[in-house]
Enzyme design. Structure first.
Site, PDB file in Angstrom:
ATOM      1  N   HIS A  98      -0.366  -6.243 -10.044  1.00  0.00           N
ATOM      2  CA  HIS A  98      -0.911  -4.886  -9.900  1.00  0.00           C
ATOM      3  C   HIS A  98       0.108  -3.946  -9.269  1.00  0.00           C
ATOM      4  O   HIS A  98       0.954  -4.361  -8.466  1.00  0.00           O
ATOM      5  CB  HIS A  98      -2.225  -4.896  -9.110  1.00  0.00           C
ATOM      6  CG  HIS A  98      -2.154  -5.522  -7.757  1.00  0.00           C
ATOM      7  ND1 HIS A  98      -1.862  -4.802  -6.622  1.00  0.00           N
ATOM      8  CD2 HIS A  98      -2.369  -6.798  -7.356  1.00  0.00           C
ATOM      9  CE1 HIS A  98      -1.904  -5.610  -5.577  1.00  0.00           C
ATOM     10  NE2 HIS A  98      -2.197  -6.828  -5.995  1.00  0.00           N
ATOM     11  N   ASP A 100      -0.610  -1.133  -7.514  1.00  0.00           N
ATOM     12  CA  ASP A 100      -1.037  -0.436  -6.299  1.00  0.00           C
ATOM     13  C   ASP A 100      -0.809  -1.354  -5.111  1.00  0.00           C
ATOM     14  O   ASP A 100      -0.626  -2.566  -5.265  1.00  0.00           O
ATOM     15  CB  ASP A 100      -2.503   0.010  -6.384  1.00  0.00           C
ATOM     16  CG  ASP A 100      -3.463  -1.164  -6.604  1.00  0.00           C
ATOM     17  OD1 ASP A 100      -3.036  -2.191  -7.174  1.00  0.00           O
ATOM     18  OD2 ASP A 100      -4.647  -1.050  -6.241  1.00  0.00           O
ATOM     19  N   ASP A 130       2.748  -8.559  -2.228  1.00  0.00           N
ATOM     20  CA  ASP A 130       1.502  -8.164  -2.889  1.00  0.00           C
ATOM     21  C   ASP A 130       1.577  -6.703  -3.342  1.00  0.00           C
ATOM     22  O   ASP A 130       1.270  -5.815  -2.579  1.00  0.00           O
ATOM     23  CB  ASP A 130       0.329  -8.369  -1.927  1.00  0.00           C
ATOM     24  CG  ASP A 130      -1.003  -8.018  -2.535  1.00  0.00           C
ATOM     25  OD1 ASP A 130      -1.154  -8.212  -3.751  1.00  0.00           O
ATOM     26  OD2 ASP A 130      -1.885  -7.541  -1.796  1.00  0.00           O
ATOM     27  N   GLU A 164      -6.129  -2.625  -8.276  1.00  0.00           N
ATOM     28  CA  GLU A 164      -6.625  -3.934  -7.849  1.00  0.00           C
ATOM     29  C   GLU A 164      -7.090  -3.916  -6.404  1.00  0.00           C
ATOM     30  O   GLU A 164      -7.975  -4.682  -6.037  1.00  0.00           O
ATOM     31  CB  GLU A 164      -5.522  -4.986  -8.022  1.00  0.00           C
ATOM     32  CG  GLU A 164      -5.981  -6.429  -7.855  1.00  0.00           C
ATOM     33  CD  GLU A 164      -5.891  -6.935  -6.418  1.00  0.00           C
ATOM     34  OE1 GLU A 164      -6.411  -8.032  -6.140  1.00  0.00           O
ATOM     35  OE2 GLU A 164      -5.305  -6.239  -5.557  1.00  0.00           O
TER      36      GLU A 164
END
Length: 437
Positions: A98, A100, A130, A164
């Site tokens: 993802h 974001d 992440d 996400e």
């Protein structure tokens, strides 16, 4: 002539290309923070860097990649990239990367979260673990496939997604892609969700229910407790009773041992509040907030129904609830007053996932991990991952893995290790090779 399957297995991460792309992605991270309404990400700022790498290798420019930029909300696109195989219906996909990120306050960090910095093996910045590190990783995988043109039976698909990190806005990320049928072909093979950590297969996650328990009593002077209904005592005793019933109805499930869950399903308070007042004043109400983390072998809606039934029963039989001392009570018959409880639930609940351990996808992931990393130790946690249970319910064979660090996930001073990302690249290349067999 393109390389063979063994050549795919031998592919290595291009450190320079990976770091160059990651540097651009982390440079956008300030504008990728997802915490509406204050911070609404613009994932296309990341998508444009992915497209800069992959579009020159697309069919539009004479290359093999089929590239789609799917936008449901302006500035918040998704990217689907396909390297076609020769066998119709044979497919492997890498999804969940993802674009974001969670928020970061530069004042709390030891380095700038919004620019990539390198400290030996550490790649530092918001999104390195992440999940912008995985975005760069999978982009390099697709680039190398397109450049080296291996002849594969399997079509290889990468899906880079928006939104996400927040579930208050729907149908603009992978949920929108599924709703529109754009990922239907991925049901024909394993779907690897690349958004966990520590290089091992994550085979189980927990469901999550946020709840708020409020007790209403009667405000009065603490020197005259017999004239009050103490909501603090009511809430504490009710919490004890609710937890006792919860653990009786949702005990450790036999399947949790097979999946290696560290804990069974749990229900616990995490916050306490009351309207305020003097220390010599018994308040009129108070609230305990908390969550339930539910292993995937129980249905979260069944849990909610049970919790509501506990509260209804306690309210109906409040005289039977345990008390705290000789004048503690939850009714004042002479005044026609009864203490009462309400329980509310956050609408955004999540269900846990138990990956299919008999899937060819899981076996490929496990064997690839063992070969590349040296050991395979699948794990399960009652932390929750959004979206993937919905994919599983739609018929996708979801397997999960990731190559950042759990210790820096959503944390200050986030970083990943270049050496781990190299191994992650090799694992994915190994998976593609194994699924050709």
């Amino acid at each position: 002539m393109g390389m063979g399957v063994e050549g795919v297995k031998a592919l290595q991460l291009d450190d320079d290309a990976f770091i160059a792309l990651l540097r651009k992605l982390i440079g956008e991270a300030k504008h990728l923070q997802n915490n509406p309404p204050e911070l609404i990400p613009r994932e296309d700022l990341a998508a444009r860097h992915v497209l800069e790498v992959l579009m020159p290798l697309s069919t539009e420019y004479g290359g093999p990649l089929v590239v789609k930029h799917v936008i449901y909300t302006e500035g918040r696109g998704n990217v689907i990239v396909e390297y076609p195989g020769t066998e119709v219906g044979k497919i492997v996909s890498f999804v969940g990367c993802h674009m974001d990120v969670v928020t970061a306050n530069p004042d709390d960090w030891e380095f700038d979260p919004f620019s990539l910095s390198i400290d030996g093996d550490k790649l530092r910045g918001r999104g390195t673990t992440d999940c912008l590190g995985h975005v760069a990783l999978v982009t390099d995988l697709m680039r190398q496939l397109a450049e080296k043109k291996p002849k594969l039976k399997s079509t290889v698909v990468a899906v880079f997604i928006a939104n996400e990190e927040n579930s208050s806005v729907v149908d603009i990320g992978v949920d929108g892609l599924v709703k529109d049928g754009l990922l239907d072909s991925l049901k024909n093979g394993p779907l690897f969700w690349i958004d966990t950590a520590d290089k091992q297969p994550c085979i189980g996650t927990g469901g999550m229910i946020s709840w708020k328990l409020t007790a209403y009593g009667k405000l009065f002077h603490s020197g005259l407790p017999h004239k009050a209904i103490n909501p603090l005592e009511l809430c504490m005793e009710a919490m004890k009773e609710i937890q006792t019933r919860f653990y009786s109805d949702f005990p450790a499930h036999p399947s949790e041992e097979r999946y290696g869950f560290a804990t069974p399903s749990t229900m616990k308070p995490t916050q306490w509040s009351y309207p305020g007042g003097g220390v010599n004043q018994i308040p009129g109400q108070c609230t305990i907030c908390g969550d339930c983390r539910i292993t995937p072998f129980y249905n979260v809606q069944d849990v909610v129904k049970k919790l509501k039934s506990y509260v209804d029963d306690i309210n109906a039989n409040i005289e039977k609830l345990g008390v705290r001392g000789p004048v503690s009570k939850y009714t004042l018959p002479e005044e026609g007053l009864r203490g009462r409880l309400t329980m509310e639930f956050d609408e955004m609940m999540m269900s846990g996932v138990a990956c299919n351990l008999d899937s060819p996808g899981f076996h490929a992931l496990a064997k690839a991990t063992e070969e590349v990393v040296g050991v395979v130790k699948p794990y399960s946690i009652t932390g929750s991952l959004p979206l993937i249970r919905e994919l599983q319910d739609e018929g996708f064979d979801v397997q999960t893995a990731g190559y950042g660090l759990m210790s820096t996930y959503h944390a200050r001073n986030e970083y990943c290790l270049l050496s781990d990302m190299r191994q992650g690249f090799q694992v994915m290349a190994n998976i593609i090779s194994r699924l050709e067999e």
